[in-house]
Scaffold this motif. Structure first.
Motif, PDB file in Angstrom:
ATOM      1  N   ALA A  34      62.321 -50.871  40.377  1.00  0.00           N
ATOM      2  CA  ALA A  34      62.727 -51.942  40.205  1.00  0.00           C
ATOM      3  C   ALA A  34      61.842 -52.768  41.090  1.00  0.00           C
ATOM      4  O   ALA A  34      61.291 -54.056  40.778  1.00  0.00           O
ATOM      5  N   TRP A  35      61.904 -52.844  42.324  1.00  0.00           N
ATOM      6  CA  TRP A  35      61.186 -53.127  43.180  1.00  0.00           C
ATOM      7  C   TRP A  35      59.475 -53.227  43.518  1.00  0.00           C
ATOM      8  O   TRP A  35      59.019 -54.695  43.209  1.00  0.00           O
ATOM      9  N   GLY A  63      57.819 -53.528  40.806  1.00  0.00           N
ATOM     10  CA  GLY A  63      57.768 -54.942  39.406  1.00  0.00           C
ATOM     11  C   GLY A  63      58.612 -56.346  39.518  1.00  0.00           C
ATOM     12  O   GLY A  63      57.349 -56.497  39.379  1.00  0.00           O
ATOM     13  N   ARG A  64      59.258 -56.463  40.665  1.00  0.00           N
ATOM     14  CA  ARG A  64      59.773 -57.623  41.480  1.00  0.00           C
ATOM     15  C   ARG A  64      58.191 -57.890  41.793  1.00  0.00           C
ATOM     16  O   ARG A  64      58.159 -59.356  41.607  1.00  0.00           O
ATOM     17  N   ALA A  65      57.393 -57.278  43.167  1.00  0.00           N
ATOM     18  CA  ALA A  65      56.787 -57.569  43.830  1.00  0.00           C
ATOM     19  C   ALA A  65      55.256 -58.154  42.467  1.00  0.00           C
ATOM     20  O   ALA A  65      54.623 -59.309  42.721  1.00  0.00           O
ATOM     21  N   GLY A  94      55.767 -58.847  39.653  1.00  0.00           N
ATOM     22  CA  GLY A  94      55.527 -60.371  38.369  1.00  0.00           C
ATOM     23  C   GLY A  94      55.478 -61.488  39.902  1.00  0.00           C
ATOM     24  O   GLY A  94      55.011 -62.510  39.068  1.00  0.00           O
ATOM     25  N   THR A  95      56.367 -60.973  40.580  1.00  0.00           N
ATOM     26  CA  THR A  95      56.016 -62.215  41.591  1.00  0.00           C
ATOM     27  C   THR A  95      54.594 -63.052  41.973  1.00  0.00           C
ATOM     28  O   THR A  95      54.410 -63.860  42.236  1.00  0.00           O
TER      29      THR A  95
END
Length: 384
Positions: free
Chosen positions: A194-195, A197-199, A201-202
């Protein structure tokens, strides 16, 4: 309250500069077109009134009225009469069939049902009810025994097996290791994914914002500038030109209508004074007296003479018919007399007159009061 017109927006110099020349040019072009249109419309109305309407009446209305009055109406009445006659016959036939069905089928069937079938059915019903009661008791006993056996085999045995063997095996052999694996391995791995994927996406969002700003600067800003500074003024000028041309066409069409009506009234006045009045004077002063003289001096005497001739011919035909009937009656009497004379010459016997009977019936005196029944023996047998 007084009706006030809506306030109009001030007109620009382009509108004022375009309006007058456009209206003059359009008026010059529209006047001939409007006059030709009015001429065609008047000609079409005249053709419709003089040619099409009479032709329609002669070819369609009058044949349809004639066929309806002299063909369809008698045919419909005949069909209605035949339908009524057929309905009466069918009704009489139905009543006869109903009478036959009631007296030949329903009454014997009811008698048979009351005297034979109903008692037989009640007896059969009692026998079948007794047999059904016995079968029901036997089936209830067999069902009870079979239900206990099936409960013992399919309910008691699986329940005991689940409680004593399968549930402990499932709890200690699968659930406990799976729970430990979820807490110590899958949960940390999911958090890390999840971490990441967030990186990602940003980073992708930042790249998309940069590309959007580049597209806006390279395409959107020039297109907006071109629309505001070039296309909008050009479109407004084109709208003004088209609107003024439309207004000019409308004003020119109405003005051409006034001109066309004035020209038409002038032509109508000329036609009335050059053709209509002289023709009406000729009709009233010459043709009407001549037509009245022909009607009174020629046609009516001819019609009276024709009616007299027809009446004389009808009287002559009736006289000829009467003479022909009398000649036929005399010839029949002569033939009858000659036949009687020939019979007496061949057979012999004293001549006697033929007795005329007042009424001839078949042995009854109900036809006429005082009538004597005529003998049923021929004249030849009585004379012989």
């Amino acid at each position: 309250m007084e009706n006030r017109s809506a306030p109009q927006s001030p007109e620009g110099c382009l509108t004022v500069a375009i309006r007058i020349p456009v209206r003059i040019a359009v008026l010059v072009l529209v006047v001939p077109v409007r006059m030709a249109w009015d001429l065609l419309a008047a000609g079409a109305k005249a053709v419709r009134r003089v040619v099409l309407v009479p032709l329609w009446r002669v070819l369609v209305v009058i044949p349809f009225e004639w066929s309806y009055r002299f063909l369809l109406t008698p045919l419909g009445r005949a069909i209605a009469w035949l339908a009524g006659l057929a309905g009466a016959g069918i009704l009489a036939l139905g009543r006869g069939v109903a009478w036959l069905a009631v007296n030949l089928v329903a009454a014997p069937a009811g008698l048979l049902f009351r005297t034979v079938l109903a008692p037989l059915g009640r007896g059969v019903g009692r026998v079948v009810r007794g047999i059904g009661t016995g079968i029901g008791l036997a089936a209830r006993a067999v069902g009870f025994v079979l239900g206990r056996v099936l409960w013992a085999v399919f309910v008691r045995t699986p329940t005991t097996l689940w409680r004593l063997l399968l549930r402990p095996l499932l709890r200690h052999g699968l659930l406990a290791p799976g729970s430990w694996l979820y807490r110590n391995a899958l949960t940390p791995l999911g958090h890390a994914t999840a971490w990441l994927g967030r990186a990602v996406g940003t980073a992708l969002a930042a790249v998309a914002r940069g590309l959007g700003a580049l597209v806006v600067v390279l395409f959107v800003v020039p297109v907006v500038w071109l629309y505001r500074q070039l296309l909008t003024p050009l479109g407004r000028a084109l709208v003004v030109v088209v609107r003024e041309i439309g207004h000019a066409v409308g004003h020119a069409w109405r003005a051409a209508g006034f001109v066309s009506r004035a020209v038409g009234r002038g032509l109508k006045w000329l036609a009335r004074n050059l053709l209509g009045r002289p023709l009406r004077w000729v009709y009233a002063a010459l043709l009407t007296p001549v037509g009245h003289w022909v009607r009174d001096a020629v046609l009516r005497p001819a019609a009276r003479a024709a009616r007299e001739v027809g009446r004389i011919a009808a009287d002559a035909a009736r006289g000829a018919g009467r003479a022909a009937r009398e000649a036929l009656a005399s010839a029949r009497e002569t033939v009858r007399t000659a036949r009687q004379e020939a019979w007496r010459a061949l057979v012999g016997g004293s001549p006697r007159e033929r007795v005329e009977h007042r009424a001839r019936t078949l042995g009854s005196t109900t036809t006429a009061s005082g009538a004597v029944p005529a003998p049923e023996i021929s004249l030849s047998k009585t004379e012989g």
